[in-house]
Structures are given as C-alpha cells and as structure tokens.
Design an enzyme around this catalytic site. Structure first.
Site, short mmCIF file in Angstrom:
data_model
loop_
_atom_site.label_atom_id
_atom_site.label_comp_id
_atom_site.label_asym_id
_atom_site.label_seq_id
_atom_site.Cartn_x
_atom_site.Cartn_y
_atom_site.Cartn_z
N CYS A 179 0.98 -1.05 -0.02
CA CYS A 179 -0.05 0.10 -0.02
C CYS A 179 0.79 1.32 0.12
CB CYS A 179 -0.68 0.01 1.33
SG CYS A 179 -1.82 -1.56 1.32
N HIS A 183 1.03 5.09 -1.50
CA HIS A 183 0.43 5.79 -0.37
C HIS A 183 1.22 6.37 0.69
CE1 HIS A 183 -3.59 5.64 -2.57
NE2 HIS A 183 -3.38 4.63 -2.50
N ARG A 227 -12.99 -0.80 -2.22
CA ARG A 227 -11.68 -0.05 -2.55
C ARG A 227 -10.74 -0.79 -2.19
NH1 ARG A 227 -9.55 2.99 -6.10
NH2 ARG A 227 -8.19 1.55 -5.79
N CYS A 231 -7.57 -1.96 -4.68
CA CYS A 231 -6.14 -1.87 -4.38
C CYS A 231 -5.11 -2.85 -4.46
CB CYS A 231 -5.85 -0.95 -3.28
SG CYS A 231 -6.23 0.87 -2.90
#
Lengths: 270, 207
Positions: A179, A183, A227, A231
């Site tokens: 992630c 991010h 979501r 991802c």
C-alpha cells in the site's frame, strides 16, 4: 446510469486535458478539483441512501425481522454516529468488524439468513444491485459531520491497528508493491489520479471521511471493502475474501490514522 | 497438504526465522507472526497458485521492515545481490522505440481481473513523464523526458538503462519501481524496446 457515467468521465477528461497550461501537473489537478466541486452538490449517492434507509426497516429472512435492532456499536438500533467509530470490537462475535461485516452478522443473527445469503451481491454488478452498498451509504450519511473516533481500548482493536500498519508496508507479489508504494508520499499521481498519503493524518482524514463513495466511473456507491480489494488487485495480489482480516486491519489502520477527521461520506469519486 | 496450510507454514517459518535474528525483539516477531496469520486467512477463495505471491522474497522482507529506507549495511547488501542477479541479452540492447511506447502505455497484466495469458505491459506512464505528447502521466518516478538527449547512447548508458528496467534495486535499494526482468514481468524484447524508447534519437522522448 453507465452511459451517464461515461459522459461524465469523458467531461472530466476533457476538463483535465484542456486547461490553459496543460502540461503542468498543478493545473491538471486544479481542473480535476474543479470538476469535483461542480458535482459535489449533486451526489447520486443520495439515491442509495434512500434505498438503504428503507432496507434497514424492511422485514425479511426466516425470522421475518428488520435490521432495526442491529447493534452497530453504540447500542441496538443506534445508527446516528455509529459509522464514525467503525471498525470496532464486538463482544458477541469476538471480532473487530467493519460496517459491512457487522451488517452481515446482524442479517445472520436477527434475520436468520445464511452467510451466503447475507453476503449476496455485496459488490453490485450491472445486473445485480447491492443491499449492502445501499445500507452503507445511508448508515455512513448518519455520521456526517461527526469526528472519526475508532476505539482503541480493546486488545483486539490495538492488534488490528498494529497488524494493519505492518500490512500497509508489506511488499510482495511480482511487482513488489505494498500500500505504501503509492500512499506514503504527498502530492504524487498515478496518471492523472492524485494519490493520498495515508501515513499523513491530514490526508488520511480527508480520505477516510469520504468512503463509502459514489464512483462516477462505475455508476454506483462503492464501500471501503471494495476499494481495498481493488487496491490489492492493482498490487497484483490474489483476490481477498470479503470481510477478510487483511481488509479489516487495513481499514482500522487508516481509520486510526484519520482520528479526529470529520465524516463526510458518502463521497464522490472518479 | 492443502495450499492454505502450506502458505501458513511458509509464513510461520518466516516469522520464526525473524525470531531467531538478534535485532528483532519478541514483540516484533509476534507481530510478524500475527501479520502472517492475517495473510494466511484472508485469501481462501483465491486459486492456490496465486498464494505464493503473498510470500516475500528477502528483498521484499528487508524493504518492508525498513519501511522503504534501509540502513547502510542492508542497502549495500541489496544492491550487491541484485547487481549479481542482472541478466543482459546476448546481443544488442536497443529494440524498437515504437513498440516501447506501446509497452510504456499498457497497464494490463498479472491482475486477477486480466484474462489468463494477457501479455503484461510496463505501465511506465503510470509513474513517469516520458514522451511530451502524453500528458496523462504520473509523478511517483522522475520525468524521463529528454532521457537520451541528456545522456547519449553509449554502450555504458544502454547497459545502465536496460539494467535499471530489469532490476531498479540493483541501483536504488528498495526503489518503488517493479523489477521488470528479475521478476519476469517483461521479456527481453520488451525491455530492449523500452530501452530504445528512452535512448533512440528518433524516439519522441528525445525530440
């Protein structure tokens, strides 16, 4: 709905690509922000909220019961403000649960549905609407303006945060993605999509506050489970189970990062 | 043994190995074990052959632990091991920049939503500015506009460029860029075509 979505998406691209200084990143982002503002007063998610509210009160299942006695964490039947404190630990299930898994529990316990029935069409398709997407939109809207405040007092809530933080930085798969690859720095983009830095509380607040959201490109309300599943797909990971621990723990990590943010869901997204 | 059990075992072994390392405290290793357990329980509907993707190689594990910023020793060891694993084509490093542009544009491949057999693209524009005409480019990586114009096309530059695409971590430990050759995402010809996209004087990158 899909044709409308296509037209809006095309409009967005047009706005994004015809700004006066088109090769400059900042102006591209400004155009996208302007597009969002243009639509913000008219979020189609309201239709899902109306449907979700009716669904909450509808009797169904072998027990012919509604969800009105469902405990979302603040007591049976309390919807106002409940979403701003989810996911949280529930003693009856012995688990940390997000809104979707809590709804599934209530459908099983109160209405007598099987897990498969409760989870049916959890992510809507062109042919099948999702009760859970509608319920999520309504329940989220009942926390608008309230501070994000996931409880962190139970050991399992603390563990979910700690594991979620580990998972956020867990590089794996053929692309080495975690992630954090996309991010954990501010102001970067994938193509034209601006990426939130979820390790930065100010950005985490804005993002966590805006899910579930109406997705223009998909013509429906999508949830945080959806979501994160998407991802992970883009990270080239396998498809995660609905309600899996990985998704719950990542949601807790993001929600705790976002503590104090003001709930504004359902949001409006590309 | 069923695949989930096998994965649990693999992940458990990693967690135990972490335990044995002197720099890892017992709290950290028990957290690693719980993270491994979360992973092992979360993909039960996925095809068994996909589960191997959840198991980290050494570099992935080191970069995760270091949160992307490895210490000097670890960083040096990563660069050395990844340099040693570089593989170059037998002859020629420059392919066709026009194919390279197509590969740079394509973001498909290796997702569970892709049809089996889909040829993966490089998806370079997701993160980099490359040719000037494409304004829908990301900014996670540096701009590559004018890459060959700035650097020339010497053999050393060709080798560096191909190597960087093959395995970015042979140069930058814990780089965010996928190791396209090392992990078998792109084939040799595709990487040669991308090298040409960056270096060929006729490529739009260098206009």
């Amino acid at each position: 709905m899909n044709r409308v979505a296509a037209v809006i998406t095309a409009t967005m691209l047009l706005i994004a690509t015809t700004g006066p200084a088109r090769a400059q990143g900042a102006s591209v982002e400004d155009s996208i922000a302007a597009y969002r503002e243009m639509l913000a007063d008219d979020n189609p998610a309201e239709l899902w909220e109306i449907k979700g509210k009716a669904f909450w009160a509808k009797k169904r299942g072998p027990k012919n019961a509604s969800l009105e006695a469902c405990n979302l964490g603040l007591g049976p039947g309390v919807v106002k403000g409940a979403f701003a404190q989810l996911p949280r630990f529930f003693a009856d299930s012995g688990r940390v649960q997000d809104l979707e898994m809590r709804l599934v529990s209530c459908m099983i316990d109160l209405q007598g549905l099987s897990r498969a029935e409760a989870e049916k069409n959890h992510f809507s398709t062109d042919n099948d609407a999702s009760d859970i997407e509608a319920l999520s939109a309504w329940i989220a809207s009942e926390s608008k303006g309230m501070p994000i405040a996931l409880p962190q007092s139970h050991p399992k809530e603390k563990e979910a945060y700690a594991v979620g933080e580990q998972l956020f930085h867990y590089r794996a798969g053929p692309y080495d993605f975690a992630c954090s690859t996309c991010h954990s720095s501010s102001g970067t983009r994938i193509r034209l999509q601006v990426l939130p830095n979820l390790t930065e509380p100010a950005e985490a607040k804005a993002i966590f506050a805006s899910w579930p959201a109406y997705r223009v490109s998909q013509g429906t309300v999508r949830t945080m489970e959806n979501r994160i599943t998407d991802c992970l797909r883009q990270q080239r990971m396998p498809m995660a189970d609905y309600g899996s621990q990985v998704i719950t723990d990542l949601t807790v990590y993001m929600g705790v990062q976002a503590a104090g943010g003001q709930m504004a869901a359902p949001g409006l997204k590309r | 043994m069923n695949p989930i059990r096998k994965l649990s075992l693999v992940l458990a072994v990693i967690a135990v190995a972490g335990c044995a390392a002197p720099q890892v405290g017992s709290e950290a290793s028990s957290l690693d074990a719980r993270t491994a357990a979360a992973l092992a329980s979360s993909f039960t509907g996925a095809p068994p052959e996909w589960l191997q993707r959840l198991v980290q190689d050494d570099v992935q594990a080191q970069c995760s632990t270091a949160r992307g910023r490895p210490s000097g020793d670890v960083a040096g060891a990563i660069v050395l091991s990844q340099q040693a694993a570089l593989k170059y084509p037998d002859s020629g490093l420059m392919g066709d920049w026009k194919n390279g542009e197509k590969i740079a544009q394509s973001g498909v491949g290796l997702q569970f939503s892709d049809k089996p057999g889909t040829v993966p693209g490089g998806n370079c524009y997701a993160c980099h500015q490359i040719a000037k005409a494409e304004i829908a480019h990301g900014t996670i990586g540096p701009s590559l506009l004018g890459y060959g114009k700035l650097r020339g096309q010497s053999e050393a530059i060709q080798k560096y460029t191909y190597g960087k695409i093959y395995n970015a971590q042979a140069y930058v430990p814990c780089s965010l860029m996928p190791r396209f050759g090392h992990k078998g995402i792109l084939n040799e010809q595709q990487m040669k075509d991308l090298t040409a996209l960056l270096l060929d004087p006729a490529s739009p990158v260098n206009q």
